[in-house]
Scaffold this active site. Structure first.
Site, PDB file in Angstrom:
ATOM      1  N   ASP A  34       4.661   4.784  -2.163  1.00 10.13           N
ATOM      2  CA  ASP A  34       5.495   5.409  -2.849  1.00 10.13           C
ATOM      3  C   ASP A  34       4.611   6.628  -2.996  1.00 10.13           C
ATOM      4  OD1 ASP A  34       7.243   3.593  -3.110  1.00 10.13           O
ATOM      5  OD2 ASP A  34       6.893   3.013  -5.040  1.00 10.13           O
ATOM      6  N   VAL A  35       5.357   7.977  -3.264  1.00 11.67           N
ATOM      7  CA  VAL A  35       4.711   9.429  -3.426  1.00 11.67           C
ATOM      8  C   VAL A  35       4.034   9.368  -4.593  1.00 11.67           C
ATOM      9  CG1 VAL A  35       6.744   9.929  -4.603  1.00 11.67           C
ATOM     10  CG2 VAL A  35       5.395  11.728  -3.443  1.00 11.67           C
TER      11      VAL A  35
END
Length: 231
Positions: free
Chosen positions: A103-104
């Site tokens: 995920d970012v």
């Protein structure tokens, strides 16, 4: 060359397996979803599986370990965040892709390559390749969480529980979690299912490959031949 033959060379899959990918709309050629394995392609065509570039064996293949920082996405293009490929000051860096995304806002180990077949081996659910995460939580971990994770957790919108996972408690709010699959936002959803919240997430290991302790966040290095052969 037929598209299904190209998929076979890149991924080592059968023609029927290639047909499944095509019917699922997971293959694009030059930005258009491809439906037929009989489509003829050549070396100028951009062929992607889930946004990952597919390159046939025999071409120049690259394998890297990246210490991913927060704020970067593992996709090759995103309207809101920079791609991890921008961290690679290399020719044709846009042809690289992540073999298993983060995920970012998650940091840690990402394997980056242009070898679609190797990437498929890393991420294939059949391999059940373990991933180890260091997790920082909003609330102290409950006494029974380890047993719940070992049995499997039924996540929201899922019909089957997660595979058994191993939880090692470091402190009441810091744990090491080992999972053997890669469902969407799985770690965060597992802790949400038991009433906790992940405040920070860091991947330390994929299979037998551990993030290099000497690799600063945002940097990368080439994998050794021995590391490549682990998958």
């Amino acid at each position: 060359m037929r598209l299904d033959k190209h998929l076979h060379q890149c991924l080592g899959i059968s023609r029927s397996q290639a047909s499944l990918l095509l019917r699922a709309g997971r293959i694009t050629v030059n930005g258009t979803i491809a439906k037929s394995g009989s489509l003829h392609v050549n070396e100028q065509d951009v062929i992607l599986l889930d946004d990952n570039n597919l390159q046939a064996p025999g071409e120049n293949l690259y394998y890297f370990m990246l210490h991913k920082p927060q704020g970067y996405v593992c996709a090759n293009a995103d309207a809101n965040h920079p791609s991890i490929t921008q961290l690679f000051d290399l020719p044709r860096a846009d042809e690289l892709h992540a073999a298993g995304r983060l995920d970012v806002d998650t940091t840690g180990l990402v394997l980056v390559t242009n070898d679609g077949q190797w990437s498929h081996r890393v991420t294939s659910p059949r391999k059940q390749c373990e991933k180890i995460y260091r997790v920082w939580l909003a609330e102290p971990i409950s006494d029974d969480t380890s047993k719940q994770f070992a049995k499997g957790i039924l996540l929201r919108s899922e019909t089957q529980p997660t595979r058994p996972a191993q939880l090692e408690i470091v402190t009441p709010r810091e744990v090491l979690l080992t999972i053997h699959e890669g469902k969407y936002h799985q770690v965060k959803r597992m802790f949400a299912a038991v009433g906790n919240h992940v405040e920070r997430l860091h991947r330390e290991q994929i299979g037998a490959l551990v993030l290099d302790a000497n690799l600063p966040e945002g940097d990368f290095r080439a994998l050794t031949a021995k590391e490549i052969s682990l998958f």
